[in-house]
Design an enzyme around this catalytic site. Structure first.
Site, mmCIF file in Angstrom:
data_model
loop_
_atom_site.group_PDB
_atom_site.id
_atom_site.type_symbol
_atom_site.label_atom_id
_atom_site.label_comp_id
_atom_site.label_asym_id
_atom_site.label_seq_id
_atom_site.Cartn_x
_atom_site.Cartn_y
_atom_site.Cartn_z
ATOM 1 N N SER A 270 45.865 34.901 34.412
ATOM 2 C CA SER A 270 44.530 34.913 33.820
ATOM 3 C C SER A 270 44.557 35.802 32.585
ATOM 4 C CB SER A 270 43.515 35.455 34.825
ATOM 5 O OG SER A 270 42.309 35.812 34.179
ATOM 6 N N SER A 271 43.700 35.481 31.636
ATOM 7 C CA SER A 271 43.651 36.277 30.408
ATOM 8 C C SER A 271 43.171 37.701 30.663
ATOM 9 C CB SER A 271 42.755 35.604 29.368
ATOM 10 O OG SER A 271 41.440 35.433 29.878
ATOM 11 N N CYS A 272 42.638 37.981 31.846
ATOM 12 C CA CYS A 272 42.179 39.346 32.143
ATOM 13 C C CYS A 272 43.337 40.321 32.330
ATOM 14 C CB CYS A 272 41.273 39.358 33.364
ATOM 15 S SG CYS A 272 42.136 39.070 34.923
ATOM 16 N N TYR B 203 42.412 42.521 40.393
ATOM 17 C CA TYR B 203 42.910 41.163 40.207
ATOM 18 C C TYR B 203 43.924 41.119 39.065
ATOM 19 C CZ TYR B 203 42.836 36.180 38.962
ATOM 20 O OH TYR B 203 43.183 34.889 38.649
ATOM 21 N N LYS C 88 48.015 40.095 39.050
ATOM 22 C CA LYS C 88 48.593 39.058 38.190
ATOM 23 C C LYS C 88 49.694 39.632 37.287
ATOM 24 C CE LYS C 88 46.426 35.434 39.593
ATOM 25 N NZ LYS C 88 47.188 34.304 40.189
ATOM 26 N N HIS D 142 32.357 31.863 38.208
ATOM 27 C CA HIS D 142 32.489 32.232 36.809
ATOM 28 C C HIS D 142 31.270 31.744 36.027
ATOM 29 C CE1 HIS D 142 36.859 32.500 37.955
ATOM 30 N NE2 HIS D 142 36.688 33.632 37.310
#
Length: 335
Positions: free
Chosen positions: A117-119, A146, A150, A189
């Site tokens: 994920s881009s987070c 999270y 990742k 989301h």
């Protein structure tokens, strides 16, 4: 539709395991693979295979011997869910990805794609965000557990590539939406939450819809089928092109080059603009009220997709077209 040619790496009869086939990402991957003509797709529901159970995962891999793995299984959610259940978000995601990546190595899986994920990128990363910005600053606190899980998955792919010569690639999609999304009002989301809010307001005749935050943050959104097509495209890269993405041995090269590639559309818009677009697609006639007491999250998060573009792939679905498809899917699922 993604076209598969004789030069592609994955044979149409290869055993392909899609972990998390029922989620937003997994549903899109199943669709893209079937459209492309792949016939031996392996998948299991959570009731059939608990991916947090190491012994169960290892037994499944030993029995089915997948050739290729798309690791799309994860515990996911929006700002509320990440804040409310941080322990589950780090624990479950670490367990799932660790079990699958190691089982893939034990059973000689040819290639694996790990979806992140881009987070994972720093809260204040330069925009647009390049893959090299990983680990260069603090994370957004609302989804740090999270994100750290990742990041550990990226490092695990990198470590196995260096030590064992595996071909494990981490892909970082931007914010995704589409058929099969989670429409829970608190745990979903932003796009599915907005679709449901505007739809229910339209049906009930409510005068307004309240949206979290100020509406000022900018976000990038990608239709799930486009993301799936990109993953299948990357899995089919030539050995030379894939090798260039699998990360270097930093102790030898001195370069920080993780096995990581961004997947996105290369443009963003404000949450206010997004809300207005969803309102129009749904057909709600009322007012949008922004609740500034609620968190905005990161102010901007746009991915640099130049690596993917240089390989010859680009997203095809416009945001408005994707929202229209997602809304029709939402209505169909409720009927």
């Amino acid at each position: 539709m993604l076209t598969i040619t004789m030069s592609d790496v994955m044979d149409l009869n290869a055993n392909i395991y899609i972990a998390g086939h029922r989620g937003l990402v997994g549903t899109a991957l199943m669709g893209s693979l079937k459209e492309a003509g792949y016939t031996n797709l392996l998948f299991r529901t959570h009731a059939e295979l608990d991916l947090t159970n190491q012994a169960a995962v290892e037994a499944f891999f030993k029995l089915k011997k997948p050739d290729y793995v798309f690791l799309a299984a994860a515990k996911v959610g929006g700002i509320y869910a990440n804040n409310a259940y941080p322990a589950e978000f780090i624990r479950d995601n670490l367990a799932i990805q660790t079990n699958i990546i190691h089982a893939a190595y034990q059973n000689n899986v040819k290639r694996l794609i790990f979806l992140g994920s881009s987070c994972i990128y720093p809260k204040f990363a330069p925009q647009p965000i390049k893959e090299e910005h990983l680990l260069t600053g603090q994370l957004e606190e609302t989804n740090r557990p999270y994100a750290l899980a990742k990041i550990a998955g990226v490092e695990m792919c990198w470590s196995y590539n260096r030590q064992y010569g595996t071909q494990y690639l981490s892909v970082m999609p931007t914010n995704l939406y589409g058929p099969g999304d989670n429409y829970h009002l608190e745990n979903s989301h932003v796009i599915p939450a907005l679709i449901r809010k505007f739809h229910e307001a339209k049906i009930s005749g409510a005068p307004s819809v309240t949206v979290w935050g100020t509406g000022a943050p900018r976000r990038e959104f990608m239709f799930s089928s486009d993301m799936a097509d990109a993953c299948v495209f990357l899995m089919n890269l030539s050995d030379e092109n894939l090798h260039n993405l699998l990360g270097s041995d930093e102790s030898i090269t001195g370069e920080f080059s993780p096995p990581l590639i961004n997947i996105g559309v290369g443009e963003d818009l404000t949450i206010r603009e997004l809300a207005e677009m969803v309102r129009d697609v749904v057909g709600f006639q009322g007012e949008i009220v922004f609740d500034s007491t609620r968190p905005d999250g990161t102010q901007r998060k746009l991915l640099d997709v130049s690596k993917l573009s240089a390989l010859g792939w680009k997203a095809r679905t416009s945001l408005k077209s994707g929202l229209e498809i997602a809304y029709l899917s939402f209505i169909a699922a409720r009927n």
